[in-house]
Design an enzyme around this catalytic site. Structure first.
Site, PDB file in Angstrom:
ATOM      1  N   HIS A  28     -14.357 -21.174  48.688  1.00 34.15           N
ATOM      2  CA  HIS A  28     -15.844 -20.951  49.275  1.00 34.15           C
ATOM      3  C   HIS A  28     -16.799 -22.020  48.949  1.00 34.15           C
ATOM      4  O   HIS A  28     -17.525 -22.722  49.765  1.00 34.15           O
ATOM      5  CB  HIS A  28     -16.181 -19.616  48.773  1.00 34.15           C
ATOM      6  CG  HIS A  28     -15.428 -18.431  49.237  1.00 34.15           C
ATOM      7  ND1 HIS A  28     -15.143 -18.016  50.511  1.00 34.15           N
ATOM      8  CD2 HIS A  28     -14.520 -17.687  48.373  1.00 34.15           C
ATOM      9  CE1 HIS A  28     -14.499 -17.020  50.409  1.00 34.15           C
ATOM     10  NE2 HIS A  28     -14.263 -16.794  49.365  1.00 34.15           N
TER      11      HIS A  28
HETATM   12  O1  RIB Z   1     -18.275 -14.721  48.786  1.00 37.46           O
HETATM   13  C1  RIB Z   1     -17.832 -15.649  48.071  1.00 37.46           C
HETATM   14  C2  RIB Z   1     -18.836 -16.015  46.966  1.00 37.46           C
HETATM   15  O2  RIB Z   1     -19.104 -15.079  45.833  1.00 37.46           O
HETATM   16  C3  RIB Z   1     -18.635 -17.358  46.341  1.00 37.46           C
HETATM   17  O3  RIB Z   1     -19.714 -17.751  45.867  1.00 37.46           O
HETATM   18  C4  RIB Z   1     -17.896 -16.767  45.108  1.00 37.46           C
HETATM   19  O4  RIB Z   1     -17.844 -17.494  44.105  1.00 37.46           O
HETATM   20  C5  RIB Z   1     -18.872 -15.573  44.963  1.00 37.46           C
HETATM   21  O5  RIB Z   1     -19.757 -15.774  44.040  1.00 37.46           O
END
Ligand code: RIB
Ligand code: CA
Length: 314
Positions: free
Chosen positions: A238
């Site tokens: 992500h």
């Molecule tokens: O939904 C994904 C996000 O939430 C990313 O930043 C992961 O590290 C969590 O913080």
């Protein structure tokens, strides 16, 4: 080209670790500050992880602790995803001590000393620290060139059916950033789903060999389970998508959108990202498509460069 000056606010977190290594290995970015927020795990662990990650790179970047809970409501970790330690059991050497003070003050200090339109804020955790910094000295928003956030979802969330984790963790903070008047770029769950880390891509990274940082990234990736929502084909990187936009924007296609955030009820934290029929003026740029092969090639190249074989830094 002159490096872009950035502040990274983060809740490491396995994918945050990959994003931080990418940022610190990319000469296009001048990482001025790493501010830490509670999110994936509690602040004590996210701070220790951020210190260790920055320490492993050898980069002299201050790491400062921020909010351990959201602006409103209570704190909920995602330990079921990242493990109680936040790195799924991967142990890194302890990093240098945290910088004194608190994140919002450190962020404002960087902004106060900067030229107008010159600092990029990168938010890859709950946006609490960034919101507090801008809420308490609104005039400093003029020093912000762009706010890049991994947050939100066009469709279903991952924290709840309605909401993505960062937006769900502190929706009021996200609302503050969307309303601050500076350009906002979003890497939503739909963006990041394209950064699918398959076994083949993991093997290709591991084969690059290079140094402690790449080994740490590969060790972390090896522990992240394949996501059911991705059909078990792999897990999703992500946060590195937000950093990759700044390092290699050619990997993305974008669309101007209007985004609102639900603050109440069962859909609290839901982002309404209107892409075609906008109910008002556009207030964000969505990273709509990603060249995934280019993304993983970039990851490998930049993280190897942190600790090149032979130990000589570039
Ligand atoms: O939904 C994904 C996000 O939430 C990313 O930043 C992961 O590290 C969590 O913080
Ligand atoms: Ca994160």
């Amino acid at each position: 080209m002159r490096a872009r000056t950035v502040i990274i606010d983060t809740d490491p977190g396995t994918d945050d670790a990959v994003a931080l290594f990418l940022a610190l290995g990319s000469p296009e970015l001048d990482v001025r500050l790493v501010s830490v927020v509670g999110g994936n795990v509690g602040l004590e662990r996210t701070l220790a992880n951020a210190r260790a990650i920055v320490g492993l790179t050898g980069r002299q970047v201050p790491v400062v602790a921020g909010a351990g809970r959201p602006l409103l409501g209570s704190f909920t970790a995602a330990s079921h995803v990242h493990g109680d330690d936040g790195l799924l059991g991967v142990v890194l050497p302890e990093g240098p001590p945290a910088a004194p003070g608190v994140a919002a003050d450190a962020i404002r200090a960087v902004l106060r000393g900067a030229a107008p339109d010159s600092i990029t804020l990168v938010g890859i955790g709950p946006a609490t620290n960034l919101a507090i910094a801008l809420l308490t000295e609104p005039a400093l928003a003029a020093r912000v060139r762009e706010i890049v956030l991994m947050t939100g979802a066009v469709g279903e969330g991952n924290a709840t059916p309605a909401a993505e984790f960062n937006a769900w963790s502190d929706p009021e903070a996200l609302s503050v950033l969307l309303a601050c008047g500076r350009p906002v770029t979003l890497a939503s769950l739909e963006t990041t789903a394209q950064a699918l880390c398959t076994p083949a891509r993991k093997a290709a990274l591991r084969a690059l060999g290079g140094g402690a940082c790449l080994r740490a990234v590969c060790d972390i990736m090896d522990r992240v389970p394949a996501a059911a929502r991705m059909g078990g084909l792999g897990h999703v990187e992500h946060d590195a998508c937000a950093v990759a936009w700044l390092v290699a924007p050619h990997l993305f296609a974008t669309r101007d959108v209007r985004t609102t955030v639900e603050l109440a009820g069962a859909s609290r934290g839901r982002t309404n990202i209107f892409r075609r029929r906008l109910p008002g003026p556009a207030n964000a740029r969505l990273l709509e498509t990603l060249d995934a092969d280019g993304f993983f090639a970039l990851l490998g190249e930049r993280i190897v460069a942190l600790n090149p074989p032979g130990g000589l830094r570039p």
